[in-house]
Design an enzyme around this catalytic site. Sequence first.
Site, PDB file in Angstrom:
ATOM      1  N   HIS A 138      28.703 -22.099  36.638  1.00 55.43           N
ATOM      2  CA  HIS A 138      27.901 -22.003  35.419  1.00 55.43           C
ATOM      3  C   HIS A 138      27.918 -20.627  34.772  1.00 55.43           C
ATOM      4  CE1 HIS A 138      27.182 -26.116  35.694  1.00 55.43           C
ATOM      5  NE2 HIS A 138      26.553 -26.045  36.847  1.00 55.43           N
TER       6      HIS A 138
ATOM      7  N   ARG B 208      37.405 -28.585  37.150  1.00 56.85           N
ATOM      8  CA  ARG B 208      37.316 -29.979  36.707  1.00 56.85           C
ATOM      9  C   ARG B 208      38.523 -30.354  35.865  1.00 56.85           C
ATOM     10  NH1 ARG B 208      31.808 -32.232  37.082  1.00 56.85           N
ATOM     11  NH2 ARG B 208      32.722 -33.960  35.937  1.00 56.85           N
TER      12      ARG B 208
ATOM     13  N   GLU C   8      30.175 -32.412  53.415  1.00 60.50           N
ATOM     14  CA  GLU C   8      29.056 -31.792  52.707  1.00 60.50           C
ATOM     15  C   GLU C   8      28.140 -32.925  52.289  1.00 60.50           C
ATOM     16  OE1 GLU C   8      29.795 -28.692  49.820  1.00 60.50           O
ATOM     17  OE2 GLU C   8      28.039 -29.302  48.659  1.00 60.50           O
TER      18      GLU C   8
ATOM     19  N   THR D 158      28.347 -33.693  39.152  1.00 59.85           N
ATOM     20  CA  THR D 158      28.821 -34.678  40.118  1.00 59.85           C
ATOM     21  C   THR D 158      27.692 -35.636  40.480  1.00 59.85           C
ATOM     22  OG1 THR D 158      30.179 -32.906  40.990  1.00 59.85           O
ATOM     23  CG2 THR D 158      30.051 -34.904  42.308  1.00 59.85           C
TER      24      THR D 158
ATOM     25  N   GLU E  61      36.132 -26.922  44.960  1.00 60.55           N
ATOM     26  CA  GLU E  61      35.722 -28.329  44.784  1.00 60.55           C
ATOM     27  C   GLU E  61      36.694 -28.959  43.798  1.00 60.55           C
ATOM     28  OE1 GLU E  61      30.929 -27.379  45.019  1.00 60.55           O
ATOM     29  OE2 GLU E  61      31.805 -28.189  43.190  1.00 60.55           O
TER      30      GLU E  61
ATOM     31  N   ASN F 210      28.050 -21.079  44.156  1.00 63.65           N
ATOM     32  CA  ASN F 210      28.915 -21.761  43.190  1.00 63.65           C
ATOM     33  C   ASN F 210      28.818 -21.045  41.833  1.00 63.65           C
ATOM     34  OD1 ASN F 210      29.622 -23.552  41.016  1.00 63.65           O
ATOM     35  ND2 ASN F 210      29.759 -25.201  42.516  1.00 63.65           N
TER      36      ASN F 210
ATOM     37  N   ARG G 182      35.820 -27.917  31.761  1.00 59.02           N
ATOM     38  CA  ARG G 182      34.637 -27.607  30.928  1.00 59.02           C
ATOM     39  C   ARG G 182      34.029 -26.245  31.272  1.00 59.02           C
ATOM     40  NH1 ARG G 182      30.317 -32.008  33.164  1.00 59.02           N
ATOM     41  NH2 ARG G 182      31.969 -33.418  32.524  1.00 59.02           N
TER      42      ARG G 182
ATOM     43  N   HIS H  97      23.951 -29.524  46.369  1.00 59.71           N
ATOM     44  CA  HIS H  97      23.739 -30.174  45.078  1.00 59.71           C
ATOM     45  C   HIS H  97      22.253 -30.276  44.751  1.00 59.71           C
ATOM     46  CE1 HIS H  97      24.395 -32.451  41.488  1.00 59.71           C
ATOM     47  NE2 HIS H  97      25.677 -32.166  41.592  1.00 59.71           N
TER      48      HIS H  97
ATOM     49  N   HIS I 228      34.408 -25.224  41.051  1.00 61.91           N
ATOM     50  CA  HIS I 228      34.910 -26.578  40.799  1.00 61.91           C
ATOM     51  C   HIS I 228      35.819 -26.524  39.581  1.00 61.91           C
ATOM     52  CE1 HIS I 228      33.644 -31.111  40.167  1.00 61.91           C
ATOM     53  NE2 HIS I 228      34.958 -30.944  40.196  1.00 61.91           N
TER      54      HIS I 228
HETATM   55  N1  PXP Z   1      28.303 -28.993  46.206  1.00 66.23           N
HETATM   56  C1  PXP Z   1      29.108 -29.798  45.473  1.00 66.23           C
HETATM   57  C2  PXP Z   1      30.096 -30.655  46.182  1.00 66.23           C
HETATM   58  C3  PXP Z   1      29.027 -29.820  44.073  1.00 66.23           C
HETATM   59  O1  PXP Z   1      29.831 -30.635  43.362  1.00 66.23           O
HETATM   60  C4  PXP Z   1      28.123 -28.964  43.428  1.00 66.23           C
HETATM   61  C5  PXP Z   1      28.084 -28.905  41.938  1.00 66.23           C
HETATM   62  O2  PXP Z   1      29.284 -28.418  41.446  1.00 66.23           O
HETATM   63  C6  PXP Z   1      27.319 -28.126  44.229  1.00 66.23           C
HETATM   64  C7  PXP Z   1      27.406 -28.182  45.609  1.00 66.23           C
HETATM   65  C8  PXP Z   1      26.319 -27.188  43.625  1.00 66.23           C
HETATM   66  O3  PXP Z   1      25.353 -27.928  42.991  1.00 66.23           O
HETATM   67  P1  PXP Z   1      24.223 -27.182  42.125  1.00 66.23           P
HETATM   68  O4  PXP Z   1      24.927 -26.512  40.989  1.00 66.23           O
HETATM   69  O5  PXP Z   1      23.320 -28.282  41.713  1.00 66.23           O
HETATM   70  O6  PXP Z   1      23.583 -26.175  43.044  1.00 66.23           O
END
Ligand code: PXP
Length: 242
Positions: A9, A44, A151, A101, A70, A6, A48, A190, A42
């Site tokens: 960030h 949003r 998921e 989330t 996402e 992901n 952001r 997550h 994601h």
């Molecule tokens: N899976 C989903 C559905 C999420 O919303 C997120 C966060 O955007 C992640 C995985 C990844 O989470 P993390 O950044 O805590 O690894």
Amino acid sequence: MRLGVNIDHIATIRQARRTFEPDPVKGAILAVEAGADQITLHLREDRRHIQDEDLFRLRRVITEVPINLEMAATEEMKEIALTVRPDSITLVPEKREEITTEGGLDVVQLKEYLTDYIKEFKEAGIRVVFFIDPVFAQIDASKEAGADAVELHTGEYANAKGKDVDREIERLKKSAVYGKKKGLKIFAGHGLTYQNVKPVAAIKEIEELNIGHSIISNSVFWGIAEAVRRMKRLIKEVRGEV
Ligand code: PXP
């Protein structure tokens, strides 16, 4: 087991200065070169971190691995997603004030709405994933609504301490077994980190993990390629793939 990286960030750092760097698309290219099996992002409602243009650029350059978008189950996101055509969408609940989330999608409550919402995605050949808490009723409702995969939210596990850690792993395992028996593909994510990923990766019914914050955080020190390689190595060790 596949690793979805992901990239949100990377964009968070860029948006801190509203500048051009670091570029999440460049990060995605490097992550794929280092072994990421999927790129997850994601978009949003409040934009952001990831911006619409990031998603469109990503779609143009990432061809070797799937893109997993996402998103909240809104009409705005549906229009964008059906234009960009990611390989999969993961529907998540979204609240403006949250830091990240919180909790899974309440498919039990939203079943009728979601059944209808995902029809066009299924017709377009886009895989539909629901991000849910590891709860049997949510798995049943996801299957009934027509999701291809769930998921499982690993946030409670990631936050657990002491004996609760084992209890949360047990919940994830039971849910994974239950969901797979129902014919759903099982993913998880997550809050997973280099320290806590192994017990989740050991659940053999889970075929994909989506991990963001920990990989991107450690990229500051190791570089993104090394951060991806180290996470892949941990997963492979547990799965006996090395
Ligand atoms: N899976 C989903 C559905 C999420 O919303 C997120 C966060 O955007 C992640 C995985 C990844 O989470 P993390 O950044 O805590 O690894």
